[in-house]
Design a protein around this motif. Sequence first.
Motif, PDB file in Angstrom:
ATOM      1  N   PRO A  68       0.817  -1.210   0.000  1.00 28.62           N
ATOM      2  CA  PRO A  68       0.000   0.000   0.000  1.00 28.62           C
ATOM      3  C   PRO A  68       0.853   1.263   0.000  1.00 28.62           C
ATOM      4  CG  PRO A  68       0.009  -0.996   2.169  1.00 28.62           C
ATOM      5  CD  PRO A  68       0.777  -1.913   1.276  1.00 28.62           C
ATOM      6  N   MET A  69       0.296   2.328  -0.557  1.00 26.81           N
ATOM      7  CA  MET A  69       0.966   3.618  -0.541  1.00 26.81           C
ATOM      8  C   MET A  69       0.504   4.380   0.707  1.00 26.81           C
ATOM      9  SD  MET A  69       2.644   3.795  -3.414  1.00 26.81           S
ATOM     10  CE  MET A  69       2.834   5.550  -3.704  1.00 26.81           C
ATOM     11  N   PHE A  70       1.340   5.275   1.171  1.00 29.41           N
ATOM     12  CA  PHE A  70       0.989   6.049   2.359  1.00 29.41           C
ATOM     13  C   PHE A  70       1.114   7.543   2.095  1.00 29.41           C
ATOM     14  CE2 PHE A  70       1.753   1.917   4.083  1.00 29.41           C
ATOM     15  CZ  PHE A  70       0.892   1.834   5.151  1.00 29.41           C
ATOM     16  N   THR A  71       0.177   8.281   2.640  1.00 22.68           N
ATOM     17  CA  THR A  71       0.234   9.736   2.563  1.00 22.68           C
ATOM     18  C   THR A  71       0.635  10.273   3.933  1.00 22.68           C
ATOM     19  OG1 THR A  71      -1.600   9.666   1.037  1.00 22.68           O
ATOM     20  CG2 THR A  71      -1.087  11.801   1.975  1.00 22.68           C
ATOM     21  N   THR A  72       1.649  11.133   3.951  1.00 21.70           N
ATOM     22  CA  THR A  72       2.038  11.753   5.222  1.00 21.70           C
ATOM     23  C   THR A  72       1.686  13.235   5.173  1.00 21.70           C
ATOM     24  OG1 THR A  72       4.249  12.001   4.307  1.00 21.70           O
ATOM     25  CG2 THR A  72       3.921  10.193   5.818  1.00 21.70           C
ATOM     26  N   LYS A  73       1.192  13.743   6.300  1.00 19.16           N
ATOM     27  CA  LYS A  73       0.807  15.157   6.352  1.00 19.16           C
ATOM     28  C   LYS A  73       1.192  15.728   7.714  1.00 19.16           C
ATOM     29  CE  LYS A  73      -3.160  18.182   5.831  1.00 19.16           C
ATOM     30  NZ  LYS A  73      -4.612  18.269   5.962  1.00 19.16           N
ATOM     31  N   VAL A  74       1.948  16.817   7.699  1.00 15.09           N
ATOM     32  CA  VAL A  74       2.315  17.461   8.969  1.00 15.09           C
ATOM     33  C   VAL A  74       1.143  18.332   9.422  1.00 15.09           C
ATOM     34  CG1 VAL A  74       3.846  19.131  10.072  1.00 15.09           C
ATOM     35  CG2 VAL A  74       4.798  17.406   8.542  1.00 15.09           C
ATOM     36  N   LEU A  75       0.585  18.019  10.592  1.00 18.59           N
ATOM     37  CA  LEU A  75      -0.580  18.743  11.107  1.00 18.59           C
ATOM     38  C   LEU A  75      -0.165  19.888  12.022  1.00 18.59           C
ATOM     39  CD1 LEU A  75      -2.753  15.655  12.091  1.00 18.59           C
ATOM     40  CD2 LEU A  75      -2.824  16.917   9.951  1.00 18.59           C
ATOM     41  N   MET A  76       0.994  19.715  12.654  1.00 22.11           N
ATOM     42  CA  MET A  76       1.457  20.718  13.611  1.00 22.11           C
ATOM     43  C   MET A  76       2.970  20.645  13.665  1.00 22.11           C
ATOM     44  SD  MET A  76       0.119  20.976  17.566  1.00 22.11           S
ATOM     45  CE  MET A  76       1.264  19.842  18.353  1.00 22.11           C
ATOM     46  N   GLY A  77       3.632  21.796  13.658  1.00 21.28           N
ATOM     47  CA  GLY A  77       5.090  21.816  13.725  1.00 21.28           C
ATOM     48  C   GLY A  77       5.720  22.029  12.366  1.00 21.28           C
ATOM     49  N   LYS A  78       7.044  21.934  12.325  1.00 19.63           N
ATOM     50  CA  LYS A  78       7.814  22.247  11.125  1.00 19.63           C
ATOM     51  C   LYS A  78       7.622  21.168  10.046  1.00 19.63           C
ATOM     52  CE  LYS A  78      12.127  24.859  10.973  1.00 19.63           C
ATOM     53  NZ  LYS A  78      13.532  24.874  11.404  1.00 19.63           N
ATOM     54  N   ASP A  79       7.292  21.610   8.858  1.00 22.32           N
ATOM     55  CA  ASP A  79       7.076  20.668   7.758  1.00 22.32           C
ATOM     56  C   ASP A  79       8.371  20.497   6.959  1.00 22.32           C
ATOM     57  OD1 ASP A  79       6.150  19.137   5.691  1.00 22.32           O
ATOM     58  OD2 ASP A  79       4.296  20.263   5.448  1.00 22.32           O
ATOM     59  N   GLU A  80       9.135  19.467   7.324  1.00 15.20           N
ATOM     60  CA  GLU A  80      10.424  19.222   6.652  1.00 15.20           C
ATOM     61  C   GLU A  80      10.411  17.863   5.970  1.00 15.20           C
ATOM     62  OE1 GLU A  80      12.870  19.576  10.123  1.00 15.20           O
ATOM     63  OE2 GLU A  80      13.516  21.607   9.584  1.00 15.20           O
ATOM     64  N   PRO A  81      11.111  17.749   4.836  1.00 17.12           N
ATOM     65  CA  PRO A  81      11.131  16.467   4.114  1.00 17.12           C
ATOM     66  C   PRO A  81      11.528  15.283   5.003  1.00 17.12           C
ATOM     67  CG  PRO A  81      12.171  18.173   2.796  1.00 17.12           C
ATOM     68  CD  PRO A  81      11.877  18.792   4.119  1.00 17.12           C
ATOM     69  N   LEU A  82      12.535  15.496   5.870  1.00 15.99           N
ATOM     70  CA  LEU A  82      13.018  14.401   6.724  1.00 15.99           C
ATOM     71  C   LEU A  82      11.918  13.872   7.656  1.00 15.99           C
ATOM     72  CD1 LEU A  82      15.431  12.667   7.598  1.00 15.99           C
ATOM     73  CD2 LEU A  82      16.046  14.439   9.252  1.00 15.99           C
ATOM     74  N   THR A  83      11.037  14.768   8.091  1.00 18.10           N
ATOM     75  CA  THR A  83       9.939  14.373   8.976  1.00 18.10           C
ATOM     76  C   THR A  83       9.027  13.366   8.280  1.00 18.10           C
ATOM     77  OG1 THR A  83      10.005  16.566   9.957  1.00 18.10           O
ATOM     78  CG2 THR A  83       8.035  15.274  10.385  1.00 18.10           C
ATOM     79  N   HIS A  84       8.746  13.634   6.999  1.00 18.55           N
ATOM     80  CA  HIS A  84       7.887  12.719   6.226  1.00 18.55           C
ATOM     81  C   HIS A  84       8.546  11.350   6.063  1.00 18.55           C
ATOM     82  CE1 HIS A  84       4.846  15.713   4.874  1.00 18.55           C
ATOM     83  NE2 HIS A  84       5.836  16.555   5.097  1.00 18.55           N
ATOM     84  N   VAL A  85       9.855  11.372   5.808  1.00 21.01           N
ATOM     85  CA  VAL A  85      10.600  10.116   5.632  1.00 21.01           C
ATOM     86  C   VAL A  85      10.578   9.304   6.933  1.00 21.01           C
ATOM     87  CG1 VAL A  85      12.874   9.108   5.146  1.00 21.01           C
ATOM     88  CG2 VAL A  85      12.104  11.118   3.860  1.00 21.01           C
ATOM     89  N   CYS A  86      10.900   9.975   8.040  1.00 25.08           N
ATOM     90  CA  CYS A  86      10.909   9.295   9.343  1.00 25.08           C
ATOM     91  C   CYS A  86       9.528   8.745   9.681  1.00 25.08           C
ATOM     92  CB  CYS A  86      11.307  10.272  10.453  1.00 25.08           C
ATOM     93  SG  CYS A  86      13.052  10.585  10.543  1.00 25.08           S
TER      94      CYS A  86
END
Lengths: 121, 121
Positions: free
Chosen positions: B59-77
Amino acid sequence: MSTTMIKTRQTEKEINGVRTQVICTEFSNYIFIVLTQYGKIGTLVSVTPESKSSDVSMPMFTTKVLMGKDEPLTHVCAKNLATCVSQEAGNRPVLLGLALKDSSIEAVKLMRDLIKSCQVW
Amino acid sequence: MSTTMIKTRQTEKEINGVRTQVICTEFSNYIFIVLTQYGKIGTLVSVTPESKSSDVSMPMFTTKVLMGKDEPLTHVCAKNLATCVSQEAGNRPVLLGLALKDSSIEAVKLMRDLIKSCQVW
């Protein structure tokens, strides 16, 4: 290394005939509260005290829906439920999950007491 | 009325010399996980499986930052940490709080094990 548990408490009660669960968890920068009548995490709202309020005894609060339906009633409920918590927790912001069947003023008042019974701040 | 507790578990471990706390809580529509090396709730990310993935096993996953700094590394982690949980929890989305000093691949692998040790799903 000494172990410090993250403080968390939960309880449940029937409010106007509806089973209501609450869980409160303390983080250093937020109090996290879920109030649910569906078992869901629900609409996620941050309730943040204004850093520069002219009157210290009457701080202003900003509410923001982070996840879920953004409805005026949600902001009203969130403010009503979280203001007291934030003030008691040294003006820490509150992150609130709300999944309510019954958002009547009467129910919200009882929910406020339910949250207080799970004080982690 | 029978009492059903909201399932929550927590633990802590030193990872690469940094004290790391994890708390996992189960809701019917979300698994809520906070992974913190600061005691904070940190950046809040939702990790949601795509409802229509062509390959059920991948399955594919969608990541979305709801609060805090939106950085590429955050999505990867977030993807790295939550994909497995979501799959094991019957494709439930994961709401993840991340407050990390160390986001190295090696540390994230160990954090994944730490999360698994607090399985509530």
